[in-house]
Design an enzyme around this catalytic site. Structure first.
Site: not given
Length: 549
Positions: A296, A149-150
């Site tokens: 987003g 993941t990030c």
């Protein structure tokens, strides 16, 4: 792609920073122990050991070969012509078959490594099956899974030889990322067996996040099972681990109020932008969101919740943007622009949020330095992508300010006391779920005996059923044939229920290990199943000793 922001506040009942073991090179002697840096868990949780102490590492961080592995031919005193690997595979097979496999996690996260390093280790979702197969193909690794993941890159493996497995996984990570192994080791943490299991459960529950209870990580843990299901290396024990972790994460969120008021990466990014904008300028600031994926969309949602009524969204296609418009009332104006107009849109924006899956930066120094000035003098780039969408060189400019996922911690520093209380409640659930997983893995030790017994009885039934059909003739009605099969299978299940129950070694009743072993010997002898009970005996006794510690 985005992940939970890690929970790093110092709390009783949760961890201050990830309990981790980080390799350091630079020892002065090739036979001395390498240096370790350990982040301790809080006292209230209990003093769980990270790994067995006394690991021998040379200065390069490689494990010293096991002295018990004899590499010489004792019959004639000559050095064996077999390679070290061949001898390991041959002479070590029996020892490893009698040794309990270990669940190990090797990884790094925002606790231990900066985003500059984490982004080099990101594995896209489509590449996870390949990564799992490669890892499971290593000599000492039976099963594997990757949580990328990030904010974290964690590799979970079932290792036959856990210390050799750690070395192999570390070398694989170095090869995959291009980061020298010596540099990588300084940022890695290692957890084994109970510690590794509890860590994954805490990650899934959001306890390892800066904002307690952040929800996206649970879906990412679940995604690992979905994407890797059916991959040969994603075996029974690892898949069971992730299945139980998903259950633990769900239960924590259901049975506690841990997720109430939780902040996601996206909401923290919007809050950070509000803090960095000049006072009272938010209503008139021009917002640009690049990327219309899940991250987003959440950025837009939080912008609207803060009173923003107009924003520009740059994306590959308009379809997702059109769907977003339907979720908001007519007062919110979401303007779509294609990627070809990204730089033009950037020149007209005060704040730019980037959240795409691009593996290369979208904005470099040359793209930003010529942009017109904005209100307050600084154009804000809030980059919540890993790998980063905005090059670090942009920070060198006087007209721009860049923030990435590592800069979000200041947003979530409040309400620490409330998070402590929630974390302590969650830890009780985590402990219960860890015990359930351990019980489940214990049952796997007697599975071979149970399977062989069932197969033996099924073989008898099939043989007798064929004799029965031969006597009844070819005109025997299908309905009666099915009824007989149903009847015999039901009888078999009821007969086997008792033996199966008495072969369980999961601690679900008061039977001792000696009783279980005696039951295995009797069943093996009566039915001539041909199982090497001695190997299973050693495994079960090992489990019992560990559970009593």
């Amino acid at each position: 792609m985005a992940a939970a922001i890690g929970f790093s506040t110092s709390v009783a009942g949760t961890k201050t920073a990830m309990e981790s073991l980080i390799f350091k090179s630079g020892s002065s002697s090739t036979n001395s122990l390498s240096q370790f840096r350990v982040f301790h868990r809080p006292i209230a949780v209990g003093n769980r050991r990270i790994v067995k102490r006394g690991i021998s590492l040379n200065p390069r961080g490689n494990f010293v070969p096991d002295k018990s592995l004899n590499l010489e031919n004792k019959n004639d005193g000559r050095v064996s012509s077999l390679s070290t690997l061949e001898q390991l595979q041959n002479s070590g097979i029996d020892r490893y078959s009698k040794e309990k496999s270990s669940i190990v996690v090797v990884g790094l996260s925002f606790h231990t490594a900066p985003v500059e390093m984490r982004e080099k280790l990101v594995i896209p979702e489509a590449e996870l099956p390949r990564a799992v197969e490669e890892l499971a193909g290593l000599h000492h690794i039976e099963e594997a899974a990757v949580l990328s993941t990030c904010n974290r890159m964690e590799i979970y493996v079932v290792a036959l030889s856990w210390h050799r497995g750690i070395t192999e996984v570390t070398e694989w990570m170095a090869k995959t990322s291009g980061i020298p192994a010596a540099e990588l080791r300084r940022h890695l943490f290692i957890l084994r067996d109970k510690d590794a299991i509890q860590h994954l459960f805490e990650v899934s529950a959001g306890l390892d996040s800066l904002v307690l209870g952040e929800g996206q990580i649970l879906s990412q843990v679940k995604q690992v099972s979905r994407v890797c299901g059916g991959v040969s290396g994603f075996g029974r024990k690892i898949s069971g681990l992730f299945r139980h972790a998903n259950t633990a994460g769900k239960r924590v969120r259901t049975d506690t109020d841990i997720a109430s008021g939780a902040v996601s990466v996206s909401s923290a990014a919007v809050e950070l932008a509000l803090r960095k904008l000049p006072a009272s300028s938010f209503p008139t600031s021009r917002m640009l969101v690049i990327g219309a994926g899940k991250m987003g969309k959440l950025v837009i949602k939080h912008l609207v919740s803060k009173g923003c009524t107009q924003m520009v969204v740059v994306n590959r296609s308009e379809e997702r943007v059109a769907l977003m418009r339907k979720e908001f009332d007519s007062s919110v104006d979401i303007i779509y622009k294609p990627l070809t107009e990204m730089f033009t849109c950037a020149s007209e924006a005060d704040v730019i949020f980037t959240s795409t899956a691009s593996e290369t930066p979208l904005f470099m120094k040359e793209h930003v330095e010529g942009l017109p000035p904005v209100v307050g003098g600084l154009r804000l780039f809030i980059d919540i992508s890993v790998p980063r969408n905005v090059g670090s060189c942009v920070s060198e400019l006087d007209n721009a300010k860049v923030f990435n996922v590592d800069d979000l911690e200041e947003v979530v520093a409040a309400n620490k006391e409330d998070r402590r209380r929630k974390a302590m409640e969650a830890q009780v659930i985590i402990s219960e779920e860890c015990k359930k997983f351990e019980n489940w893995t214990d049952t796997l030790e007697t599975v071979p005996t149970i399977k062989k017994l069932r197969a033996h009885v099924e073989g008898i039934i099939e043989s007798e059923f064929k004799k029965f059909l031969a006597k009844m003739g070819v005109d025997f009605p299908e309905t009666i044939r099915n009824a007989v099969q149903f009847l015999t299978r039901g009888i078999m299940n009821k007969i086997l229920a008792g033996p199966t129950k008495h072969l369980r070694c999961d601690g679900s009743d008061s039977r001792t290990v000696d009783e279980i072993l005696e039951n295995m010997r009797v069943i093996n002898r009566i039915f001539n199943l041909g199982i090497d009970v001695s190997i299973l005996e050693q495994k079960i006794r090992s489990k019992t000793k560990q559970s009593q510690k």
